[in-house]
Each structure stands twice: as structure tokens, then as C-alpha cells.
Design a protein around this motif. Structure first.
Motif, PDB file in Angstrom:
ATOM      1  N   ALA A  28       0.458   3.852   1.766  1.00 16.16           N
ATOM      2  CA  ALA A  28       0.881   4.142   2.738  1.00 16.16           C
ATOM      3  C   ALA A  28       1.421   3.984   3.841  1.00 16.16           C
ATOM      4  CB  ALA A  28      -0.875   4.066   3.573  1.00 16.16           C
ATOM      5  N   HIS A  29       2.399   3.301   2.685  1.00 16.97           N
ATOM      6  CA  HIS A  29       3.501   3.005   3.730  1.00 16.97           C
ATOM      7  C   HIS A  29       4.803   3.624   3.126  1.00 16.97           C
ATOM      8  CE1 HIS A  29       2.339   0.434   6.080  1.00 16.97           C
ATOM      9  NE2 HIS A  29       1.043  -0.791   4.940  1.00 16.97           N
TER      10      HIS A  29
ATOM     11  N   SER B 195       0.427  -1.397   0.022  1.00 16.71           N
ATOM     12  CA  SER B 195      -0.274  -0.038  -0.040  1.00 16.71           C
ATOM     13  C   SER B 195       0.530   1.379  -0.178  1.00 16.71           C
ATOM     14  CB  SER B 195      -0.911  -0.188   1.488  1.00 16.71           C
ATOM     15  OG  SER B 195      -1.392   1.689   1.582  1.00 16.71           O
TER      16      SER B 195
END
Length: 586
Positions: free
Chosen positions: A520-521, A518
Motif C-alpha cells: 500500500a506504500h 505493505s
């Protein structure tokens, strides 16, 4: 004439960072008047992480006014006050490209010696609010440097700095820093660095390893190959995974079975080094493929590999292997890997194991017997009882083939039968090792549960073995290196919190976690931390290579280009993300 502009001190404190707590002494501020400088630090100062900072060799950190001016312009900041780079002494003069390792200076009543450049550490970026600062300090050749205190005494702002002695070879701080962290190293400078007595032991060790790595490579397992604390690993024999066929499955004990693997096309298999492991990828039900690693338990034939697997309680993969895998089944196998390998030597060899930990040292025993190795070899194995004694007949026969073989077996739950002098009830201790005549000048290879390996390391050291000659294999995730992060309760690795990603699958082989990527990382390291997988890092910006991890399959892209690319088949997880599905040895 160089001048001491500011003396800066700070007591370590806890700082919140990315949901964790970091104990750090990076917050330093100027003090007025004279300050006593002692062997370990300046009065009123302290270091939060003594493994990487402080001590006699790194008692005082120096940074320059010129570098402050440089970074104010480079970063567009006018708030950089003395002490913010974590230094104890802010100086006018003493540039990194002029000061040399081993130079000595008098400041006030005290005398100092230059020992090493600043350690690349994420905490300078934490202090400054500049996450890439550790990388920038190296890339821009402005690290600063550490001093050892030769003569204790008082110093204060305004003191003149006088050069009292020059180090040999005139290797500057900037050149020393580049020699460790940047590519295209000059072998002559490596030799010079190793000839400077003032250089800190840690940097000397790093340079010894770099110098050894530049020597002509030897064929695996042949005389001349380097061994040491950071053993090298040969490049994989094939990229990623290849399909192999299960030739047969042989029960060894009620809980251990050996799986023989051969190629699907009859081609010869590359020889593995004794002690290495294979990674197997299996599709189990409707879940994502699972990857596990198992040691090769014999010297590979040209057409067959053998791994031996213990059926762990609640083990999804080991349970599948024991209950479902049959001859003729196809499985995905990654090339042999691992640095826990039998090294060339003339010293005696101790092969020490417990339970399923016998597998990698059994491969070593096979190799020693096959080559009729003249060294004294000791097979020392611990298990519950006769029923759980895997490979008993096999190892007994192999030891008998050796020119100077010895066998010591320990049963923890059963008394040996008459006529079995090589079997003892109990566990190995320093006293029993001595009683059995185990040599103290040996190379020891130890594998088993973590507690067993810790105990045996202690017993072997007490018996008289040198610690650097005791090699251990870690089946599970390696111990974490998270400098400054305060200890937290260990959590079993798990899927990351939050929405499931839609990117390529990322598999952490040692931890048994597969999860979609993701954005998001921020990096593979960030994803691993979100899964509570033990991680190893220091700079977090692609400089120190502490986070280097073997890439078993797939490709990555670097979000922050490392200053020196890692070796082929490895990746710096602190500054990379998956470009395809990846399998990491983490």
C-alpha cells in the motif's frame, strides 16, 4: 534572435497534497503589458519556499518554448500552457545546451546573469500532475535556468533578448545540471564550474564537495581527509549485524551503565573512528526485534567495544539492557557508523557535552590522550550533580594525560566542594567560556539534548567560534527537510495506520519503529511518513539525494531507478522498497 514570449507571475498559495498542505508559488500565469523586474523577483510574483527558490541569485526562472513542445510530445499532452513549469519567462530560443553559466542578457530595460539550472523539486511534478517530472527534467537535459537581476527594469512579452556578455569556460546549463545530478563526472569540468563567479553559492558548495570526494581516499583519521558540512562515512566493516558477547556490565551512575562487548570467536575487532556509534538489535518478549544506536564511549581495544546506555524512563530497550542484560549474553551488533567524528586538524579541540551526551566525545578524549595529541584540548561537561556525573574520574585522568588539557565541569544542582576549581555551579555561557580562557579558533564537538546543543551553538558563536567549526551529534531522528510543506504539530513516531503488512520487516533505527512492509506504500519514504518519522527529501524521484539514508542491514529494490546510484551502504528511500528485511538509520 531570442524572444521573450510570456511573463508569468503567481502569488504563493496553499495546495493540498497527499494529506498535507504545501505552500508554493509554482502556479504562475501569463500577464499582459510591461512588468517591473526587481532584484528579488518580478512584480506580482512570489516564491513559497525561499530556501530553495527566489532570492537575488534565483530571482527569475526561465523555460523555453522548445521544451514545451518537447514535453507536449513526450507526455502526450496538449494542455501545457506557459507558466505551468513554474517559469517567470517563457522564451523562444536560449536552449539549455547553449546558454552558459555567467552569460548576461538584456531583455527590455533590464539586464540579467545566468546563475544556475533549475532546482530539482517535486513541486513541478505537483503542478503538472506528473510525479516523476523532477527526474525527467534532469534525465532529458531540459531543466531551465535561473537569472540574477543585474539592472532592474520593465520587460514584456515580445521583447528581444540580446546577449551582452559570455561566462567563463562556456559551461552550459545542461552540462552544469548533469555535473551535479548524473554519474561519470568530468573532474576538469568540476574545476571549471568552481572558477565561474556567477555560479550560485549553493551549487559551488555542492561542486566543492564532489571535487573533494574525487580526491584519493585517505586512511580514516589521517591528514588530508575531507571535513565539512557533509562529512563522509567510511564503508561498514561488516554487512548487517553480527553476533557479539556481553563481556561485562559496569554501572557508571544510578542511571548509566557501560556494556563491554567482545567477539564470540576471539577475532580482532575493526577500529572505529572516535565519535561513532554501534547499533544493537535485541529480541524483547514476543515483539519484533528492537534496534537502538549507542555511541562508543572509549577507543576500542582490538577485542572489545564499549557502549554506555542511560536508562530512560519508560524506555523498553534501555530498560531491558539495564535490568536483563548480563555477562555472557549474546546480542546482534551492526558495524560502527557515524560522521560525528574527530577530524584531523592543528586547531584546539573543544569537547562539549551534557549528561549521556558525553559518550561520543569521551571516545574522542580517549583517542587524543592515547596519541598524546599536542593540541590544546578542553573537556566541558554539564550534569545535574556529583551523583550523576558519569565518567568523572575517567575523564579527569585522561585530561591529566594530555600535553595541554583543560577541564570545565558544570553542576546545575550542586555547589562544588573546596579544592575543585574546575567545577562550577550553573551552565556554560559565552561569558563563562571567555572567563575560562576557552580559545575562539577551536574545533568544537557538541553532544547532548537538543536544547543544550542549540544553546551551546549560540554561546560558542557569541564567544567567537566560526559556525562551520561547531559540530553536533543528533541521537534522535534528524531534523526534517520537507520543502514547502507547512508546519504541523509534531507527532511521536508510531505504527502506520491501516491493515498490518505481510512483507519484510522494516526497522527505522533512530525512531525505534519496526513494522512489516505493505505494498500500500509507494516507497520506504512513504512508509516512514505514514509512521510520522521525520524525513528529508526534495525531488522524491531519485535525483537530488536529499533522502539518502544509511542502510544498516538488508537489501532494497528501486521502483524508479535513480539517475545516479547512491554510495554503497546507503539507499534513496524516496524511490525504493525492501527486498528483504531492512534496517534504516532513520
Amino acid at each position: 534572435m531570442a524572444t521573450l514570449l510570456s511573463v508569468n507571475v503567481g502569488i504563493p498559495k496553499d495546495v493540498s497534497w497527499q494529506g498535507r498542505t504545501v505552500h508554493t508559488g509554482a502556479w504562475k500565469a501569463p500577464v499582459q503589458g510591461p512588468r517591473m523586474v526587481r532584484r528579488l523577483n518580478v512584480d506580482g510574483d512570489g516564491q513559497g519556499d525561499l530556501a530553495g527558490h527566489g532570492g537575488e541569485i534565483r530571482a527569475v526562472l526561465v523555460y523555453q518554448l522548445d521544451s514545451y513542445r518537447y514535453w507536449r510530445a513526450q507526455l502526450g499532452r496538449d494542455d501545457l500552457a506557459f507558466g505551468m513549469f513554474g517559469e517567470n519567462f517563457t522564451v523562444d530560443g536560449l536552449p539549455d545546451d547553449d546558454v552558459c553559466i555567467g552569460d548576461r542578457y538584456r531583455i527590455g530595460e533590464a539586464e540579467f546573469e545566468v546563475t544556475q539550472p533549475r532546482v530539482t523539486c517535486y513541486r513541478v511534478g505537483l503542478r503538472l500532475g506528473e510525479p516523476t517530472m523532477a527526474s525527467l527534467l534532469v534525465a532529458h537535459h531540459r531543466p531551465g535556468f535561473y537569472l540574477r537581476v543585474i539592472t532592474e527594469g520593465h520587460v514584456q512579452a515580445g521583447d528581444e533578448i540580446t546577449l551582452t556578455g559570455k561566462g567563463p569556460h562556456r559551461l552550459s546549463v545542461a552540462d552544469t545540471d548533469a555535473l551535479l545530478y548524473l554519474p561519470d563526472r568530468d573532474p576538469a569540468k568540476l574545476s571549471e564550474a568552481l572558477d565561474i563567479p556567477a555560479l550560485s553559492p549553493g551549487w559551488q558548495q555542492s561542486f566543492r564537495e564532489l571535487a573533494a570526494a574525487q580526491e584519493p581516499k585517505q586512511e580514516a583519521g589521517r591528514a588530508g581527509e575531507r571535513s565539512g558540512t557533509r562529512q563522509t562515512e567510511a564503508e561498514p566493516q561488516w554487512p548487517g549485524f553480527r553476533t557479539m558477547r556481553v563481556a561485562r556490565v559496569v554501572p557508571e551512575t544510578p542511571t548509566i551503565s557501560s556494556i563491554y562487548l567482545d567477539t564470540t570467536d576471539g577475532t580482532a575487532l575493526p577500529e572505529a573512528r572516535p565519535g561513532q556509534y554501534l547499533s544493537i538489535r535485541l529480541s524483547i518478549g514476543d515483539t519484533d526485534p528492537a534496534v537502538r544506536s549507542y555511541s562508543l564511549s572509549s577507543t576500542p581495544a582490538t577485542d572489545t567495544y564499549r557502549i554506555s546506555v542511560k536508562h530512560e524512563p519508560h524506555g523498553r530497550v534501555s530498560g531491558h539492557i539495564h535490568d536483563t542484560l548480563r555477562a555472557g549474553d549474546l546480542v546482534d551488533i551492526a558495524s560502527p557508523r557515524g560522521t560525528f567524528v574527530l577530524e584531523p586538524s592543528t586547531r584546539p579541540v573543544l569537547l562539549v557535552s551534557a549528561g549521556i551526551g558525553a559518550t561520543p566525545v569521551l571516545a574522542m578524549l580517549h583517542k587524543l590522550a592515547a596519541t598524546r595529541d599536542p593540541r590544546p584540548v578542553w573537556w566541558i561537561h554539564t550534569t545535574h550533580d556529583r551523583a550523576h556525573h558519569a565518567f568523572a574520574a575517567e575523564t579527569h585522568a585522561l585530561v591529566a594525560e594530555l600535553r595541554d588539557g583543560h577541564e570545565c565541569i558544570y553542576y546545575t544542582r550542586e555547589t562544588p566542594r573546596p579544592g575543585e576549581p574546575h567545577i562550577t555551579r550553573g551552565r556554560p555561557t559565552a561569558r563563562s567560556l571567555t572567563a575560562n580562557g576557552v580559545p575562539t579558533d577551536a574545533d568544537a564537538y557538541v553532544c547532548g539534548p537538543t536544547v543544550f546543543m542549540d544553546d551551546l551553538r549560540h554561546h560558542l558563536t557569541e564567544h567567537g567560534l566560526r559556525p562551520e567549526r561547531i559540530h553536533t551529534e543528533q541521537f534522535s531522528a534528524l531534523p526534517a527537510i520537507n520543502p514547502g510543506v507547512t508546519s504541523a504539530t509534531a507527532v511521536r513516531p508510531h505504527q502506520p495506520a491501516g491493515p498490518t503488512g505481510s512483507g519484510p520487516l522494516v526497522t527505522f533505527a533512530r525512531s525505534g519503529i519496526t513494522t512489516p512492509w505493505s505494498p500500500a506504500h509507494t516507497s520506504l519514504l512513504d512508509l516512514a511518513e505514514a509512521c510520522d518519522i521525520p524525513t528529508r527529501w526534495s525531488c522524491r524521484t531519485g535525483v537530488c539525494h536529499t533522502c539518502i539514508t544509511h542502510l544498516m542491514a538488508g537489501d532494497v529494490a528501486y521502483t524508479l531507478p535513480p539517475l545516479e546510484p547512491p554510495e554503497a551502504g546507503t539507499v534513496l528511500v524516496c524511490c525504493s522498497e525492501p527486498a528483504t528485511e531492512v534496517v534504516l538509520d532513520l
